[in-house]
Structure formats: structure tokens, C-alpha cells
Design a protein around this motif. Structure first.
Motif, short mmCIF file in Angstrom:
data_model
loop_
_atom_site.label_atom_id
_atom_site.label_comp_id
_atom_site.label_asym_id
_atom_site.label_seq_id
_atom_site.Cartn_x
_atom_site.Cartn_y
_atom_site.Cartn_z
N PRO A 93 0.83 -1.21 0.00
CA PRO A 93 0.00 0.00 0.00
C PRO A 93 0.87 1.26 0.00
CG PRO A 93 -0.22 -1.19 2.09
CD PRO A 93 0.70 -1.99 1.22
N LEU A 94 0.39 2.28 -0.65
CA LEU A 94 1.10 3.56 -0.75
C LEU A 94 1.16 4.26 0.59
CD1 LEU A 94 2.37 5.73 -2.61
CD2 LEU A 94 0.07 6.63 -2.93
N GLU A 95 2.35 4.72 0.97
CA GLU A 95 2.54 5.47 2.21
C GLU A 95 3.02 6.89 1.92
OE1 GLU A 95 3.48 2.60 5.88
OE2 GLU A 95 5.10 2.62 4.41
N ALA A 96 2.49 7.51 0.89
CA ALA A 96 2.82 8.91 0.60
C ALA A 96 2.03 9.80 1.55
CB ALA A 96 2.48 9.25 -0.85
N GLY A 97 2.46 11.05 1.68
CA GLY A 97 1.73 12.01 2.51
C GLY A 97 1.92 11.80 4.00
N LYS A 98 3.02 11.21 4.38
CA LYS A 98 3.29 10.93 5.81
C LYS A 98 4.29 11.89 6.41
CE LYS A 98 0.89 7.03 5.84
NZ LYS A 98 -0.11 6.61 6.76
N GLY A 99 4.53 13.01 5.73
CA GLY A 99 5.46 14.01 6.28
C GLY A 99 6.85 13.96 5.67
N LEU A 100 7.08 13.06 4.72
CA LEU A 100 8.36 12.99 4.03
C LEU A 100 8.16 13.49 2.61
CD1 LEU A 100 9.52 9.45 5.27
CD2 LEU A 100 10.23 11.69 6.14
N SER A 101 9.08 14.29 2.12
CA SER A 101 8.94 14.91 0.81
C SER A 101 10.03 14.42 -0.15
CB SER A 101 9.02 16.43 0.95
OG SER A 101 8.73 17.06 -0.27
N PHE A 123 13.65 4.80 -6.36
CA PHE A 123 14.43 5.84 -7.02
C PHE A 123 15.00 6.78 -5.98
CE2 PHE A 123 10.04 7.37 -7.11
CZ PHE A 123 10.14 8.70 -6.74
N ILE A 124 16.10 7.40 -6.37
CA ILE A 124 16.73 8.42 -5.53
C ILE A 124 16.58 9.74 -6.28
CG2 ILE A 124 18.88 9.24 -4.48
CD1 ILE A 124 19.76 6.26 -4.32
N ASN A 125 15.98 10.71 -5.60
CA ASN A 125 15.78 12.04 -6.19
C ASN A 125 17.12 12.76 -6.30
OD1 ASN A 125 12.74 12.48 -6.38
ND2 ASN A 125 12.95 11.75 -4.27
N VAL A 126 17.42 13.29 -7.50
CA VAL A 126 18.66 14.05 -7.68
C VAL A 126 18.42 15.56 -7.63
CG1 VAL A 126 19.76 12.16 -8.95
CG2 VAL A 126 18.60 13.98 -10.22
N VAL A 127 17.17 15.96 -7.56
CA VAL A 127 16.75 17.35 -7.34
C VAL A 127 15.51 17.30 -6.44
CG1 VAL A 127 17.63 18.21 -9.56
CG2 VAL A 127 15.26 17.43 -9.39
N ASP A 128 15.07 18.44 -5.99
CA ASP A 128 13.80 18.50 -5.24
C ASP A 128 12.66 18.24 -6.21
OD1 ASP A 128 15.30 19.18 -3.03
OD2 ASP A 128 14.64 21.27 -2.95
N ASN A 129 11.90 17.17 -5.97
CA ASN A 129 10.76 16.79 -6.81
C ASN A 129 9.47 16.82 -5.99
OD1 ASN A 129 12.04 16.15 -9.36
ND2 ASN A 129 12.96 14.39 -8.33
N VAL A 130 9.20 17.95 -5.37
CA VAL A 130 8.06 18.11 -4.46
C VAL A 130 6.74 17.77 -5.16
CG1 VAL A 130 6.85 19.73 -2.94
CG2 VAL A 130 9.33 19.79 -3.10
N ARG A 131 6.66 17.97 -6.46
CA ARG A 131 5.42 17.66 -7.17
C ARG A 131 5.06 16.18 -7.05
NH1 ARG A 131 9.48 17.66 -10.69
NH2 ARG A 131 9.56 16.10 -12.35
N LEU A 132 6.07 15.31 -6.81
CA LEU A 132 5.82 13.87 -6.67
C LEU A 132 5.14 13.53 -5.34
CD1 LEU A 132 9.09 12.31 -8.12
CD2 LEU A 132 6.89 12.66 -9.26
N ASP A 133 5.11 14.47 -4.42
CA ASP A 133 4.46 14.21 -3.12
C ASP A 133 2.96 14.00 -3.28
OD1 ASP A 133 6.96 14.57 -2.02
OD2 ASP A 133 6.52 16.56 -1.20
#
Length: 183
Positions: A93-101, A123-133
Motif C-alpha cells: 500500500p502507498l505510504e505517501a503524505g506521511k510528512g516525508l517529501s 528511485f533516488i531524487n537528484v533534485v527537489d521533486n516536491v510535485r511527486l508528493d
């Protein structure tokens, strides 16, 4: 010292002694160097347990970073060097939106367009990808790189091309030789 102050001091001291949720680490020994990620089991318990289960089983050993997009992320954990996919367990199950960006240096689960479809790939973010939150339900961040960000930066800069219907594949494979759990 009065009892209430003493009790407060004991509580504060015990909080310092308690291991933080970020204590669990996994070392990804890659052909480009080592990357150590620290996991947050407090905010993403199912995702961390899933990742650790794959690491303990040796699933990540011999997989490649099969999707590399400079200015976005590096993705791995599911493909062999011949671009065949390794078998996986059922999705979590997806655990997005738990306070980690999805910030530079964080690790998150890759998935299909269906939110509850993450298995082994990350994946490892190489820039800030806040839209993926929040995009499409969000992408679950479950840790951060604490050593080896220079290795991530080296991987993000490798030449890429198309291979077997896949885009952004490194022309020379970048292999995860071993994923090992550290104390």
C-alpha cells in the motif's frame, strides 16, 4: 531539584537515548561506489519493511540502475543487466503524505500509475521533486542518502539511451553489486 523537574529531565534524557526512527541503514555497493540510505520506519513502516525484506533476500544484488534522468532521479532495484525484470512479491500500500517529501537525496518507491503498485523498484531524487508528493496519489519517500551523494551525482551524469523499449538506460550498466543492512 524538585520531583517534576527531575521527572522532566529523565524524560528528556530518555528521548536522547532512544534510537531515532532514522537509525536503520542500507548500504548499496554499486559499480560506481557506495550509497548509504537511512530509512524512516516511523513515517513509512510498510515501505521500509518491504525494502528491508528485499535487501535481506538478496533481491537487489546484481540489479542495475535502469532509468537515469539527470535533473530528476535515478531508478533501480528491479532489472537485471539484460533489462529483464526480476520477480517480485505482491505490491504494498502507498505510504505517501506521511510528512516525508521527495527532496534531493531522498529515496522513494517507484510504482505504476496505480498508487498501490510499488514492489521492489525505488528511485533516488537528484533534485527537489516536491510535485511527486501528491502527483497521482504521491510517491512514498521512505529514507534519505546519508553517504555517497557524490556517487548518486556520478550515476545521474552517465550517458543514456534506449534499450529494448526502455528509455534513459545507462549505456554502460551501473550495477548494485550488493545491498547490505547496517546497524
Amino acid at each position: 531539584m524538585t520531583r517534576p523537574l527531575l521527572a522532566g529531565a529523565v524524560i528528556a534524557l530518555s528521548a536522547l537515548i532512544t534510537l531515532p526512527a532514522w537509525a536503520q541503514k542500507v548500504r548499496l555497493a554499486t559499480s560506481a561506489g557506495d550509497i548509504v540510505v537511512q530509512l524512516d520506519a516511523e513515517k513509512a513502516p510498510k515501505t521500509v519493511a518491504n525494502f528491508l525484506q528485499y535487501a535481506k533476500a538478496g533481491h537487489y544484488d546484481g540489479t542495475i540502475f535502469h532509468r537515469v534522468i539527470d535533473g530528476f532521479m535515478i531508478q533501480g532495484g528491479g532489472m537485471k543487466p539484460d533489462m529483464s525484470e526480476k520477480p517480485t512479491r505482491a505490491p504494498i500500500p502507498l505510504e505517501a503524505g506521511k510528512g516525508l517529501s521527495n527532496l534531493r537525496g531522498t529515496i522513494a518507491m517507484a510504482r505504476t500509475g496505480f498508487p498501490d503498485s510499488a514492489t521492489a523498484q525505488f528511485f533516488i531524487n537528484v533534485v527537489d521533486n516536491v510535485r511527486l508528493d501528491s502527483y497521482g496519489g504521491g510517491y512514498a519517500v521512505f529514507g534519505k542518502v546519508v553517504e555517497g551523494m557524490e556517487v548518486v551525482d556520478k550515476i545521474k551524469a552517465v550517458p543514456v539511451g534506449n534499450q529494448g523499449g526502455h528509455q534513459n538506460v545507462p549505456l554502460q550498466p551501473v550495477t548494485i553489486k550488493k545491498a547490505s543492512i547496517e546497524d
